[in-house]
Design an enzyme around this catalytic site. Structure first.
Site, PDB file in Angstrom:
ATOM      1  N   ARG A 131       0.853  -1.185   0.000  1.00 51.91           N
ATOM      2  CA  ARG A 131       0.000   0.000   0.000  1.00 51.91           C
ATOM      3  C   ARG A 131       0.890   1.236   0.000  1.00 51.91           C
ATOM      4  NH1 ARG A 131      -2.275   0.735   5.351  1.00 51.91           N
ATOM      5  NH2 ARG A 131      -1.002   2.606   5.423  1.00 51.91           N
TER       6      ARG A 131
ATOM      7  N   HIS B 125      -3.767   4.461   4.416  1.00 51.63           N
ATOM      8  CA  HIS B 125      -4.857   3.478   4.476  1.00 51.63           C
ATOM      9  C   HIS B 125      -6.135   4.083   3.891  1.00 51.63           C
ATOM     10  CE1 HIS B 125      -7.385   0.237   5.951  1.00 51.63           C
ATOM     11  NE2 HIS B 125      -8.161   1.128   6.504  1.00 51.63           N
TER      12      HIS B 125
ATOM     13  N   TYR C 211       3.745   5.646  11.064  1.00 53.09           N
ATOM     14  CA  TYR C 211       4.092   4.280  11.435  1.00 53.09           C
ATOM     15  C   TYR C 211       4.934   3.535  10.380  1.00 53.09           C
ATOM     16  CZ  TYR C 211      -0.214   3.549   8.695  1.00 53.09           C
ATOM     17  OH  TYR C 211      -1.182   3.580   7.725  1.00 53.09           O
TER      18      TYR C 211
END
Length: 365
Positions: free
Chosen positions: A257, A261, A270
């Site tokens: 990805r 998100h 993160y």
């Protein structure tokens, strides 16, 4: 008794730089097919970029980007038959476009308009709308596949999810019933390495997510989700198996990805920049482009013409989305109950009357 092997295959044909890693299937000689796959991946990415821009300017709501994962959906959509049924999750823009859902319908959906799921193309009338709850769509697909089997139809239900969804009870229950009843269903897991901020390495102790099919008594395998040729080959094989009455398949597509998100997320909190940079070197569009350039199937002139064509199509869709009339206020409470409670009926009538007064200039904000 069915025996399942733990020696699960991983299929990959193209290296990140476009070099061949092995012999290609015979169909890969079709230059028109490869150009179609490439076009659809580019169209998906350009539409994706526009959708994110529309969200940032407040014209649609929270959106789930497909950046870096285009090959999976394009291959699925290209291999499914018209009579099959797609039971998607929220990151399935690519396969929806391949199936015939219009870009403006996708924008309507993400803009909070229910009409975005009322697909105009009859070919996708039985496809399900995007599913935002995690993994519940896997059970819905098993219901669809059960109907196909009971009716004796040679049709397949295809359902998709992310790697995080494979930890949900709904997903595991769906695998169990699919294996027990040998249903014509294909589970495609988009293992993009991150379930929001939870990395794959701590999401599950299983060496591969494909192995989760083994406990349910059916075939699972891995494929390089950044290699559209590999996904095209293996999803086709899985669909054929299901159509021939050979039961379900779980296809784990290894991807990444590249974006957040959703547009409500900030992945820089993160993920390291180094990790993302490495993933960009392996992304699917550049990989297929490099292969076609090496094979003499593509050139810069065709590339620029394609980008211009796709950008024009995206802009046409945005214009069509902008031209859609705002739904009536009472639409917000329609399709909630099979039988209308009296209180809700009164509310609908009040909303309709108020809208009529506003239209007649009798009421102001």
């Amino acid at each position: 008794m069915t025996q399942c092997s733990l020696d699960l295959p991983l299929t990959r044909y193209l290296a990140p730089d476009g070099r061949l890693l092995g012999e290609l299937p015979a169909w890969a000689d079709d230059c028109n097919l490869l150009a179609r796959l490439y076009r659809q991946m580019q169209l998906t990415r350009l539409f994706d970029q526009k959708a994110v821009a529309l969200q940032r300017t407040g014209r649609i709501g929270t959106y789930a980007p497909t950046l870096g994962q285009e090959a999976i959906g394009v291959a699925i959509g290209c291999r499914m038959h018209a009579e099959d049924v797609l039971v998607p999750y929220y990151r399935d823009t690519a396969v929806q476009l391949m199936r015939g859902v219009k870009m403006e319908e996708i924008l309507l959906y993400w803009g909070g308009d229910e009409r975005g799921s009322a697909y105009a193309d009859p070919a996708v009338a039985e496809d399900f709308p995007l599913c935002v709850p995690i993994a519940t769509q896997a059970l819905h697909a098993c219901g669809v596949a059960s109907a196909f089997k009971i009716r004796g139809q040679h049709r397949v239900a295809v359902t998709t999810c992310g790697d995080g969804a494979t930890s949900k009870g709904d997903f595991l229950e769906a695998l169990n019933v699919a294996g027990a009843w040998q249903l014509p269903v294909v589970f495609v897991v988009n293992n993009n390495q991150w379930a929001i901020s939870t990395p794959r390495r701590i999401q599950s102790g299983a060496p591969t997510l494909a192995q989760k099919a083994v406990g349910a008594g059916f075939h699972g395998e891995q494929v390089d989700g950044n290699d559209v040729l590999a996904v095209y080959e293996r999803i086709g094989h899985a669909l054929d198996r299901a159509r021939q009455g050979k039961g379900p398949t779980l296809l784990e597509c290894l991807s990444y990805r590249l974006g957040d998100h959703t547009t409500a997320d900030d992945a820089t909190r993160y993920r390291s920049a180094e990790e993302v940079k490495q993933a960009w070197d392996e992304e699917p569009i550049k990989r297929l482009q490099r292969f076609m350039l090496l094979q003499g199937m593509w050139d810069e002139g065709r590339e620029q013409a394609l980008i211009g064509e796709c950008q024009a199509l995206v802009q046409q869709a945005v214009d069509a989305f902008d031209a859609v009339e705002v739904p009536a206020p009472e639409a917000a409470i329609e399709h909630v109950y099979a039988r209308w409670p009296a209180a809700l009926a009164e509310q609908r009538e009040w909303l309709a009357e108020r809208a009529a007064r506003r239209a007649g200039g009798q009421e102001h904000e």
